[in-house]
Enzyme design. Structure first.
Site, PDB file in Angstrom:
ATOM      1  N   ARG A 163       0.940  -1.138  -0.172  1.00  0.00           N
ATOM      2  CA  ARG A 163       0.005   0.152  -0.110  1.00  0.00           C
ATOM      3  C   ARG A 163       0.851   1.347   0.139  1.00  0.00           C
ATOM      4  NH1 ARG A 163      -1.853  -3.610   4.022  1.00  0.00           N
ATOM      5  NH2 ARG A 163      -3.916  -4.405   3.550  1.00  0.00           N
ATOM      6  N   LYS A 187      -1.711  -2.871   8.222  1.00  0.00           N
ATOM      7  CA  LYS A 187      -2.957  -2.576   8.793  1.00  0.00           C
ATOM      8  C   LYS A 187      -2.897  -3.273  10.197  1.00  0.00           C
ATOM      9  CE  LYS A 187      -5.947  -0.969   5.168  1.00  0.00           C
ATOM     10  NZ  LYS A 187      -7.374  -1.158   4.407  1.00  0.00           N
ATOM     11  N   HIS A 257      -3.153   2.202  -5.559  1.00  0.00           N
ATOM     12  CA  HIS A 257      -3.799   1.128  -5.323  1.00  0.00           C
ATOM     13  C   HIS A 257      -4.018   0.281  -6.511  1.00  0.00           C
ATOM     14  CE1 HIS A 257      -5.727  -0.791  -1.862  1.00  0.00           C
ATOM     15  NE2 HIS A 257      -6.553  -1.092  -2.522  1.00  0.00           N
ATOM     16  N   ARG A 260      -1.311  -1.870  -7.205  1.00  0.00           N
ATOM     17  CA  ARG A 260      -1.241  -2.972  -6.155  1.00  0.00           C
ATOM     18  C   ARG A 260      -2.180  -4.144  -6.622  1.00  0.00           C
ATOM     19  NH1 ARG A 260      -1.241  -4.553  -0.428  1.00  0.00           N
ATOM     20  NH2 ARG A 260      -3.231  -4.855   0.449  1.00  0.00           N
ATOM     21  N   HIS A 283      -3.616  -9.166   3.437  1.00  0.00           N
ATOM     22  CA  HIS A 283      -5.026  -9.252   3.603  1.00  0.00           C
ATOM     23  C   HIS A 283      -5.235 -10.082   4.845  1.00  0.00           C
ATOM     24  CE1 HIS A 283      -5.922  -8.177  -0.929  1.00  0.00           C
ATOM     25  NE2 HIS A 283      -5.790  -7.254  -0.282  1.00  0.00           N
ATOM     26  N   TYR A 292      -9.182 -10.730  -6.636  1.00  0.00           N
ATOM     27  CA  TYR A 292      -8.276 -10.717  -7.981  1.00  0.00           C
ATOM     28  C   TYR A 292      -8.360 -12.168  -8.729  1.00  0.00           C
ATOM     29  CZ  TYR A 292      -6.405  -7.020  -4.842  1.00  0.00           C
ATOM     30  OH  TYR A 292      -6.448  -5.978  -4.219  1.00  0.00           O
TER      31      TYR A 292
END
Length: 311
Positions: A163, A187, A257, A260, A283, A292
């Site tokens: 990110r 995150k 993004h 990414r 994730h 994806y």
């Protein structure tokens, strides 16, 4: 003053502190939650804990209907989640005796697939960025340093799928040059190690050897990438670099993004395991990564329709 007559400010502050300390949410996310909660309370006219106790589900639905006149469904979904979590926290911590937001549903969103470059376009983007960093031309040492930095950032974004916030947070010690990996803080303050390839290594080496010292100022610290004034680079600058380089390469305009997304899709197209991609992207849910695979299927259908005579 009775406890129920206390202002709503300390309640929201307690909620945000809980998110920050107990759930490890980033400052950016906490600011968004605070803003969303305060806007909702302001629209509902809630100034005290007693007024908070009187909020009903219909009030919250009216707030959503009002917000939808001004914001997108995506933004409203985020706001709704923030308000729902606020009321859940209030109920769990005895601030209120009921949770009117428990049955509040987020607006239904269209399941749009992530925008991606195809592999040819990604190759053109990277080659264009690399060419801009080749020696030659009459540029100042400062301009040369910026070119090397931009090339290294672009190569690393595509090579790792990290990110943009993770990129700007990288320090010099985050890079392990011996085994071509970077240690990323994702995150929820979750750390992961992500590999990168030879092109990104060459771009990083050039930036660190010939560019970083030219930009570094007193406030540079250990930051890997620096802005024009010598301090840690800002996310907005990185976004601007990606947009500019896409225009220079003549490929569709993309964001960091989207780059990414492109990296993840190309890994899956190349045969990578879904869980490997999940780990690389950081994730928490495999379901997020599975998006994806849908992109890959759509691209396969497109190629099939173009190439197969009886499509």
């Amino acid at each position: 003053m009775d406890g129920n007559e206390c202002g709503i400010g300390p309640v929201i502050e307690g909620f945000i502190t809980f998110l920050r300390t107990n759930e490890g949410l980033s400052e950016h996310t906490c600011r968004s939650y605070r803003s969303d909660a305060e806007q909702c309370m302001d629209m509902l006219g809630v100034r005290t804990r007693a007024q908070l106790e009187s909020v009903e589900l219909d009030d919250l639905r009216a707030w959503m209907a009002s917000e939808l006149q001004h914001v997108s469904k995506t933004s409203l979904a985020r706001k709704t989640i923030a308000v729902r979590r606020l009321f859940a926290w209030c109920f769990a911590h005895g601030v209120t005796q009921h949770d009117p937001a428990a049955a509040l549903k987020t607006p239904k969103l269209g399941k749009a697939l992530p925008a991606v470059l195809n592999e040819t376009q990604a190759q053109e983007l990277m080659e264009s960025a690399d060419a801009a960093c080749e020696p030659g031309g009459e540029v100042s040492p400062h301009e040369r340093a910026v070119e090397l930095r931009d090339c290294a950032m672009l190569e690393l974004l595509y090579a790792t799928g990290i990110r943009v916030a993770e990129l700007v947070g990288l320090d010099m010690r985050s890079v392990n040059h011996a085994n071509r990996t970077i240690t990323v803080m994702g995150k929820g303050n979750k750390q992961r190690v992500v590999p990168f390839g030879a092109p990104a290594q060459r771009a990083l080496d050039a930036w660190l050897r010939d560019g970083r010292a030219e930009l570094a100022a007193a406030g540079a610290g250990d930051a890997l990438f620096l802005g024009a004034r010598g301090a840690r680079i800002d996310q907005r600058v990185v976004r601007g670099v990606v947009h500019r380089e896409a225009a220079r390469a003549g490929v569709p305009d993309i964001s960091p993004h989207a780059l990414r997304h492109s990296a993840a899709t190309h890994m899956l197209d190349g045969g990578a395991d879904l869980r490997e991609v999940q780990e690389m992207l950081g994730h928490s849910s495999l379901q997020t990564t599975q998006r994806y695979t849908h992109v890959s299927i759509e691209q396969l259908k497109s190629r099939y329709q173009q190439a197969f005579p009886r499509a």
